[in-house]
Design a protein around this motif. Structure first.
Motif, PDB file in Angstrom:
ATOM      1  N   LEU A   1       0.816  -1.219   0.000  1.00 29.35           N
ATOM      2  CA  LEU A   1       0.000   0.000   0.000  1.00 29.35           C
ATOM      3  C   LEU A   1       0.847   1.266   0.000  1.00 29.35           C
ATOM      4  CD1 LEU A   1      -2.884  -0.833   2.517  1.00 29.35           C
ATOM      5  CD2 LEU A   1      -3.031  -0.660   0.035  1.00 29.35           C
ATOM      6  N   GLY A   2       2.143   1.108   0.251  1.00 27.42           N
ATOM      7  CA  GLY A   2       3.010   2.268   0.317  1.00 27.42           C
ATOM      8  C   GLY A   2       2.988   2.968   1.662  1.00 27.42           C
ATOM      9  N   LYS A   3       2.379   2.328   2.657  1.00 22.53           N
ATOM     10  CA  LYS A   3       2.314   2.936   3.990  1.00 22.53           C
ATOM     11  C   LYS A   3       3.653   2.856   4.717  1.00 22.53           C
ATOM     12  CE  LYS A   3      -2.631   2.229   4.838  1.00 22.53           C
ATOM     13  NZ  LYS A   3      -3.648   1.618   5.740  1.00 22.53           N
ATOM     14  N   THR A   4       4.462   1.883   4.331  1.00 23.79           N
ATOM     15  CA  THR A   4       5.786   1.714   4.933  1.00 23.79           C
ATOM     16  C   THR A   4       6.706   1.109   3.894  1.00 23.79           C
ATOM     17  OG1 THR A   4       7.036   0.598   6.691  1.00 23.79           O
ATOM     18  CG2 THR A   4       5.093  -0.543   5.842  1.00 23.79           C
ATOM     19  N   LYS A   5       7.995   1.348   4.038  1.00 25.39           N
ATOM     20  CA  LYS A   5       8.954   0.796   3.086  1.00 25.39           C
ATOM     21  C   LYS A   5       9.494  -0.561   3.523  1.00 25.39           C
ATOM     22  CE  LYS A   5      10.577   5.119   1.034  1.00 25.39           C
ATOM     23  NZ  LYS A   5      11.769   5.967   0.722  1.00 25.39           N
ATOM     24  N   VAL A   6       9.360  -0.859   4.809  1.00 26.47           N
ATOM     25  CA  VAL A   6       9.900  -2.116   5.328  1.00 26.47           C
ATOM     26  C   VAL A   6       8.804  -2.896   6.033  1.00 26.47           C
ATOM     27  CG1 VAL A   6      12.212  -1.180   5.610  1.00 26.47           C
ATOM     28  CG2 VAL A   6      10.607  -1.024   7.506  1.00 26.47           C
ATOM     29  N   CYS A   7       9.013  -4.199   6.164  1.00 26.61           N
ATOM     30  CA  CYS A   7       8.040  -5.072   6.825  1.00 26.61           C
ATOM     31  C   CYS A   7       7.855  -4.643   8.283  1.00 26.61           C
ATOM     32  CB  CYS A   7       8.524  -6.520   6.751  1.00 26.61           C
ATOM     33  SG  CYS A   7       7.447  -7.700   7.595  1.00 26.61           S
ATOM     34  N   VAL A   8       6.588  -4.510   8.700  1.00 23.79           N
ATOM     35  CA  VAL A   8       6.291  -4.112  10.076  1.00 23.79           C
ATOM     36  C   VAL A   8       5.809  -5.320  10.901  1.00 23.79           C
ATOM     37  CG1 VAL A   8       5.808  -1.719   9.519  1.00 23.79           C
ATOM     38  CG2 VAL A   8       3.960  -3.396   9.407  1.00 23.79           C
TER      39      VAL A   8
END
Length: 462
Positions: A49-56
């Motif tokens: 979704l583009g909400k974060t660049k790395v796995c959360v």
């Protein structure tokens, strides 16, 4: 307590195709399918979704869990072969295994996959070229659906089965117990209970620890499988175009000169993207590709994997793989990335060096030094393999070829089952990748169809 005839634990490839076949065939079985993940429409990764660049580290991971299993958001490659992807043929025979995989392919085409090309790796010229350099191309036919088309097809299957099969998501099965009459009680973490005559364990790769616990509970024998450890390679698509345009998925195996270890290419994604995934809290790397031309990248990616098997006293191969992947998480906060040129020169890929890199990465990963993570033997194997591939695809060993780590393929312990895929406990089945019997979408799906047909006879209306 609700009563069912069949409870399927896991809504991955094997569970979905079992539900499909039970819906299609004439029978009066009451069927429930449970999964700890989300329904299809809610399986959305924050990175996508583009909400974060790395796995959360979503729990559960939307890439690994939910309707359709880990295969849903994969690149949708179905390999029609018994040469790799599992050992289903050892239980039901080669002819039957191939027949079922052909049937799965027919279902996929009928649900919207008819325009997806069916590739064949039986290319004499490519096989000959590989053999010149001691590389071995495995034979298979490959139906590539693409992530986008794969999701649409699974959605159509969902619409087909939803009125016939009860499905519950965000549901964790806590325990399975057996009654005195031979039936089972399936208890969830929320305290819900379901009684069933037959229980099918179909939890996929991400359910390995759960599957082991249930098998221990029933004293069902298991054999430890291997773990494959390696990196994901990303390079300009032009380098492998002459191979991927012809066969798409090239499974190439090489035996290294230094250690005589087997290294293989895996999950090739022409014009695809590198992605991260969360397996039991550890972030590893994978690859996807699409059918829609507008979603294609300028790169091709594939894994290079080294198989690892262990002898006494150490037995837990998956634990070994998790330990190595966790080092990457420790140093890079997730996935590490390194230029091949930096690796062979013994230096870290820094932000400054990456700014000069001609290969543009498709995953936001941390530039670093994979030699601080990967054991020397496996790293030597991978470097040797890259130089071997460079002979059939010149440019593979370029300075700016990118390596992402760690990629780990965990194999569930192989559950002891008979030719019906039933454990020693009557009416308790284990199938798909969760059983360790299959390691691919095609064979997992085929195993679901196989058991569905057996149970449809049991619950036949006639």
């Amino acid at each position: 307590m609700e009563n069912y005839d069949i409870v399927i634990v896991g809504a991955g490839a094997s569970g979905v195709f079992m539900a499909y076949e039970l819906t299609k065939l004439d029978n009066n079985a009451r069927v429930l399918m449970l999964d700890r993940g989300a329904p299809l429409e809610k399986r959305i990764c924050p990175v996508k979704l583009g909400k974060t660049k790395v796995c959360v580290k979503c729990d559960p991971c939307h890439i690994m869990n939910g309707y359709g299993g880990a295969g849903t958001l994969s690149d949708g490659k179905y390999n029609l072969t018994t040469q790799f992807g599992g050992e289903l043929h050892q239980y039901i025979g080669v002819e039957k295994a191939m027949e079922l995989m052909e049937y799965v392919d027919e279902v996929l085409c009928s649900m919207g996959g008819e325009d997806a090309r069916l590739y064949s790796t039986a290319s004499t010229d490519l096989k000959t070229e590989c053999l010149k350099y001691d590389l071995h191309l495995l034979e298979a036919r490959v139906r590539h659906l693409g992530t986008d088309r794969n999701v649409r097809i699974l959605g159509k299957i969902y619409d087909y089965i939803r009125d016939r099969v009860d499905m519950k998501f965000y549901t964790v099965v806590d325990s399975i117990d057996r009654n005195g009459d031979g039936s089972f009680v399936v208890t969830t973490s929320d305290g819900d209970q379901f009684r069933a005559e037959d229980v099918v364990l179909a939890t996929g790769r991400s359910g390995s620890a759960w599957m082991e616990r249930i098998c221990d509970r029933f004293q069902v024998p298991q054999k430890k499988n291997r773990v494959d450890i390696g990196v994901r390679v990303e390079l300009p698509a032009e380098i492998f175009r002459h191979i991927t345009d012809e066969v798409y998925e090239s499974k190439i195996v090489y035996q290294t000169e230094k250690y005589n270890d087997l290294v293989r290419t895996f999950c090739m994604n022409p014009y695809g993207e590198v992605v991260s995934e969360n397996t039991n809290g550890i972030v590893t790397v994978n690859g996807h590709s699409y059918a829609d031309p507008s979603l294609l990248s300028e790169n091709t990616n594939f894994a290079l994997l080294v198989s690892n098997k262990f002898t006494e006293p150490f037995r837990d191969s998956n634990e070994y793989g998790q330990a190595i992947a966790s080092l990457s998480n420790m140093l890079g906060g997730g996935v590490l990335m390194q230029r091949f040129g930096d690796l062979v020169k013994g230096r870290r890929s820094s932000e400054r060096r990456m700014e000069k890199c001609f290969t543009r990465p498709t995953l936001a990963a941390t530039p670093g030094d994979l030699s601080l993570v990967m054991p020397k033997r496996q790293m030597d194997d991978i470097i040797e393999m890259i130089y071997a591939l460079d002979k059939i695809a010149p440019g593979t060993a370029n300075e700016d070829t990118l390596l992402y780590g760690i990629e780990v393929k965990f194999y569930n312990s192989r559950v002891e089952v008979d030719d019906r895929l039933m454990t020693k406990i009557p009416n308790l089945y284990a199938l798909g990748d969760g059983s360790g019997v299959t390691h691919s979408l095609s064979q997992a799906s085929a195993s679901g169809v196989y058991v569905a047909r057996l149970l449809a006879e049991k619950y036949s209306r006639s």
